[in-house]
Write a protein that holds these residues in place. Sequence first.
Motif, PDB file in Angstrom:
ATOM      1  N   TRP A 175      -2.380  13.658   6.249  1.00 47.62           N
ATOM      2  CA  TRP A 175      -3.078  13.743   7.538  1.00 47.62           C
ATOM      3  C   TRP A 175      -4.571  13.480   7.363  1.00 47.62           C
ATOM      4  O   TRP A 175      -5.210  12.852   8.210  1.00 47.62           O
ATOM      5  N   ALA A 176      -5.121  13.939   6.232  1.00 44.74           N
ATOM      6  CA  ALA A 176      -6.549  13.782   5.970  1.00 44.74           C
ATOM      7  C   ALA A 176      -6.899  12.441   5.327  1.00 44.74           C
ATOM      8  O   ALA A 176      -8.070  12.198   5.025  1.00 44.74           O
ATOM      9  N   GLY A 177      -5.905  11.580   5.078  1.00 44.42           N
ATOM     10  CA  GLY A 177      -6.193  10.230   4.637  1.00 44.42           C
ATOM     11  C   GLY A 177      -6.038   9.938   3.169  1.00 44.42           C
ATOM     12  O   GLY A 177      -6.368   8.833   2.722  1.00 44.42           O
ATOM     13  N   ALA A 178      -5.546  10.894   2.367  1.00 48.05           N
ATOM     14  CA  ALA A 178      -5.419  10.678   0.922  1.00 48.05           C
ATOM     15  C   ALA A 178      -4.215   9.801   0.592  1.00 48.05           C
ATOM     16  O   ALA A 178      -3.265   9.689   1.377  1.00 48.05           O
ATOM     17  N   THR A 179      -4.266   9.186  -0.585  1.00 49.23           N
ATOM     18  CA  THR A 179      -3.063   8.632  -1.198  1.00 49.23           C
ATOM     19  C   THR A 179      -2.372   9.795  -1.897  1.00 49.23           C
ATOM     20  O   THR A 179      -2.981  10.467  -2.733  1.00 49.23           O
ATOM     21  N   VAL A 180      -1.121  10.044  -1.544  1.00 44.35           N
ATOM     22  CA  VAL A 180      -0.448  11.267  -1.981  1.00 44.35           C
ATOM     23  C   VAL A 180       0.679  10.949  -2.946  1.00 44.35           C
ATOM     24  O   VAL A 180       1.584  10.173  -2.633  1.00 44.35           O
ATOM     25  N   LEU A 181       0.601  11.561  -4.125  1.00 44.53           N
ATOM     26  CA  LEU A 181       1.654  11.481  -5.131  1.00 44.53           C
ATOM     27  C   LEU A 181       2.289  12.855  -5.257  1.00 44.53           C
ATOM     28  O   LEU A 181       1.648  13.877  -4.981  1.00 44.53           O
TER      29      LEU A 181
END
Length: 339
Positions: A175-181
């Motif tokens: 939601w906050a815009g990170a690339t999530v692993l």
Amino acid sequence: MKAIVYHGNGGPDVLRLVDRDLPAPGPGEVRVRVAVSGVNPADCQARSGATTPMGFPEITPHLDGAGVIDDVGEGVDQSRVGQRVWLFMAAAGRPTGTAAEFTVVPADQAVPLPDEAGFDVGAALGVPALTAHRALTVAEDGPRRLRPGALDGRVVLAAGGAGAVGHAVIQLARWAGATVLSTVSGPEKARLATAAGAHHVINYREGDPAAEIREIAPDGVDIIAEVALGADLALDLAVLRTRGTISTYANDGGKPVELDVPRNMVLNTRFQFLVLYTAGAEARAAAAEDVAAAVRDGALPVGGEHGLPLVRFPLDRTADAHRAVESGTVGKVLVDVAS
């Protein structure tokens, strides 16, 4: 009203269903008719006495829940009566948690729940979502608040993305815009982490997970939300960028943590250990505001199709709900309080 109580620490069998008088809200408090109560490992630890000894002769457990305000105390706006809310830290330092048909909490711990968000969503927030927020907002050069765009350009690794906190880390970070692993232990948990919104899912039991993560994030990971520091530290340090942060909210498995001090000095590693009880009122309030905004944006859904299966029990089987949490049931354990 019906309530679950215990009078001494011990296993789930100490929990009893009883009749109790309706509680009255004091100054600055609200009374909530509870619809759904959420069960966390912290609730089981408090009941067992693993964290703190009992501070009251009788305790109704559970920190989190959701329902409707039906009465308010002095100093609270009367217009809040009838408001749908989610609750956090209800049983923290108080004898009245959410495993009851009614509970009383400070007004600022009853957060408005949008009509489009079900009580299941509300009961699944609390400890997991606020912990996830804290994990994502303690980096030296990262944001202190979350909103869309706050984590643009950052890489976040959610260790154990199929767990309740890991699930919330994935959802809030995305939601906050990170690339999530996310790292997981098998195909079913990989499916859940992907359903939660992780861009990349890595099975840490197969191949070379560090190389796989470095291929995705060649400059390293900015923030790692860690659930098993002792077991995962070697992998964490292999993928952490210089001045990166390891936010530790648990040490599942209990493996001792051994630090290579020179290596961490060179990395300028930031280790942030966290628990909501001692995070401070300001941090908890900021987290509640940001989580509420994410809920309004529809960013924190629950259910198997969203990566967090719901495992339900009626109020009179709260002991079984605790057993489910303690046995490592995958998903969110809920107690249906309202009939």
